[in-house]
Write a protein that holds these residues in place. Structure first.
Motif, short mmCIF file in Angstrom:
data_model
loop_
_atom_site.label_atom_id
_atom_site.label_comp_id
_atom_site.label_asym_id
_atom_site.label_seq_id
_atom_site.Cartn_x
_atom_site.Cartn_y
_atom_site.Cartn_z
N GLN B 60 11.38 -9.24 0.32
CA GLN B 60 11.52 -8.32 -0.81
C GLN B 60 11.89 -6.90 -0.36
O GLN B 60 12.46 -6.14 -1.15
N SER B 61 11.57 -6.56 0.89
CA SER B 61 11.96 -5.21 1.34
C SER B 61 13.47 -5.10 1.31
O SER B 61 14.03 -4.11 0.86
N ALA B 62 14.11 -6.14 1.83
CA ALA B 62 15.57 -6.13 1.86
C ALA B 62 16.10 -6.17 0.43
O ALA B 62 17.02 -5.44 0.08
N SER B 64 14.75 -5.15 -2.31
CA SER B 64 14.58 -3.96 -3.12
C SER B 64 15.48 -2.83 -2.66
O SER B 64 15.84 -1.96 -3.44
N LEU B 65 15.85 -2.87 -1.41
CA LEU B 65 16.78 -1.86 -0.93
C LEU B 65 18.10 -2.01 -1.68
O LEU B 65 18.70 -1.04 -2.12
#
Lengths: 342, 342
Positions: B60-62, B64-65
């Motif tokens: 999700q970090s990727a 959301s970026l």
DNA sequence: CCTATTTATGTTATCGCTATCATCGAAAGG
DNA sequence: CCTTTCGATGATAGCGATAACATAAATAGG
């Protein structure tokens, strides 16, 4: 919300914006915002000024994508409303403070299904390590944890088949110790109040410990009152002790799965005009603040909730940073606190 | 940790790995993992199979970026160990449950400096909204919040200059109401136990409300015992009531800044053989579980901690999703719960 | 004074995903 | 039967930062 003075861009500034304003490259800004990297004093000052003027705040999501380090630690506890577990959470956060790691906290409401969901939700955030409460998980949850490639710490228990590392104690043994201590004081007719559901694993283990210790002492272990699903409330303890006294009026001492139910039981007894410990003795589990403060003060077992969190976090950061080889198992202390209620 | 069967890559699989295995493009995998996007049934099944076989978990970090939506909500409370605030946290999480938003929780230990640090740490994660406790912040903290461009909700208070939106109540008014209720019952000699430090804003406001109400009633408002910095403990309440009784032995009723100190006071009185409420009446604030369960049951003010969290989270998601125009101010209920201790 | 090393900075190429636009075939409409 | 619309999928281009390598200047060492 931002107020946008007409023409201006409302967008939050990026590192390039700062770089442009300071007349350097983005990389230098990145360095300046990071401890211990070589940036000349003047440049750093110029950058910091630009940062302040723009109100720039580093975007860590972007950073962690590139550095492959999210700076997250996940922790899953049964309930944040239970001060035993929130103490553990506090221990974790405090230990994490200096490492720059941030805690992602979730609570399961004592449901392994919910735990499974949480594990997935947490893993999506790519935590660098994860701390769990207890050793019971769904098969899928377990698999996800094993495949995640990050250190896992199970706490508050001593699972027979740990996933990775453990910081905990045997809830059964702790309860056995309490029974033995009270038996040594002369009590013979023991009652137990606490759930049986598979849901509250630690509760079941305590109960098993109660039965086990009494059997070893050749004392009857049949005075068991269980109540519904966790979270266990004070009020449930009050009801349970009524129940206990109806069925076995000559019970000498009542042990409870938690101080909270023990407190409910204690108050209910007083309400009914019974003297504690003269008419009936009561003991709890967990050494909550209330146990030390109520009247009469409550005998209980202290289990170092804060320390569990702290040690789990320390072990985790050790494993993450690869500093030394952390022990697979840390057994935390528990001890009987004898007070006035027994 | 992962066990790596020699030659295999230990890397956690990415979306492309899943795509390759399922014979589709990464974009299609992304769609398949997202609700309500057009992917044919067969393709989705094939993808899901690949996901399971690889043990893939979305990053999700990727995500959301790229999507510019982190799915985070930040909340800052004074303490997780105080069940009033953890109830609020629970209210937030529960309200967030269906929205797919995740809570980033931090606690300040009642320090605004710590709050400032936390605000920055949270903003680095680019939350889509932020919930604060109280209306006192450092100037820098305030500025960061204003510039963040996200909805901000202050709770548990009614700040005179709100940053954005508010879900709270007046702690002063609540205490005034309690004083009035008890004065109407005939009490005249009131005492108050609770801190004065600027640190605990809500505590100071309650105390101010106490004084204010008594002055309006033309009753003396000088019986004030304060104790150290928060977090307030039960034990502090016990000490404070001793202090109170030494200085003003004829005090009829003692109001406390919180149920926790009230409980400590109550138990201490009993320990000294005093009858509550006959010899001295005691009332708390917060309607903690303990107030309903102790003996005698405690008069207090219920302030809907859970509801504050819930409503704050609802207002926040409204503001984020732009559904309707959320009210700037929601005043939450409080009410006196009269019980046996007064 | 010249080479070896260190320090300060820049350039480039991702990190893993999703927004966006493009494409193509199938269903729908007249 | 031909145009229009829609549904399913793919290709491409970033999102905002940092790792890794490159380069230039400064310092040290002999």
């Amino acid at each position: 919300m931002t107020n946008i003075p007409d023409g201006k861009m409302p967008e939050t500034p990026t590192m390039s914006d700062v770089a442009r304003r300071a007349g350097v490259s983005a990389m230098t800004v990145s360095r300046a915002l990071k401890e211990g990297s070589h940036v000349s004093k003047e440049t750093r000052e110029r950058i910091m000024q630009a940062v302040n003027e723009l109100g720039y705040v580093l975007d860590q999501s972007a950073g962690s994508l590139s550095s492959r380090r999210t700076g997250f630690i996940a922790a899953i506890i049964p309930s944040i409303n239970n001060s035993n577990f929130s103490d553990t959470a506090r221990g974790i956060t405090d230990a994490l403070e200096e490492t720059g790691l941030q805690l992602l906290l979730g609570y399961t409401n004592y449901s392994v299904e919910r735990e499974e969901e949480l594990i997935e939700a947490m893993l999506r955030r790519r935590p660098e390590g994860i701390i769990l409460t207890g050793g019971s998980h769904t098969p899928k949850g377990r698999r996800m944890l094993e495949q995640a490639g990050i250190p896992v710490i199970e706490t508050w228990d001593r699972p027979s088949q740990p996933i990775d590392k453990v910081v905990g104690f045997s809830n059964g043994e702790a309860m056995e110790l309490l029974v033995e201590t009270l038996a040594a004081k002369g009590y013979r007719r023991f009652g137990y109040i606490g759930g049986t559901t598979a849901r509250d694993t630690r509760g079941s283990q305590r109960r098993a410990g109660f039965v086990c210790a009494l059997e070893r002492l050749n004392l009857p272990a049949d005075r068991l009152i269980s109540f519904g699903v966790p979270p266990i409330s004070m009020e449930q303890g009050a009801q349970a002790v009524v129940n206990m006294l109806e069925r076995w009026p000559d019970t000498q001492v009542v042990l409870c799965v938690s101080d909270l139910s023990a407190f409910g039981a204690l108050m209910e007894c007083q309400r009914r005009g019974m003297k504690v410990p003269e008419d009936i003795a009561i003991a709890g589990f967990g050494d909550y603040e209330i146990a030390a403060c109520c009247h009469p003060r409550m005998t209980t077992i202290n289990v170092d909730c804060y320390g569990i969190g702290r040690q789990a976090a320390l072990k985790l950061t050790q494993a993450i940073q690869g500093v030394g080889k952390p022990e697979a198992l840390t057994v935390t202390d528990f001890r009987v606190i004898e007070r006035e209620s027994t």
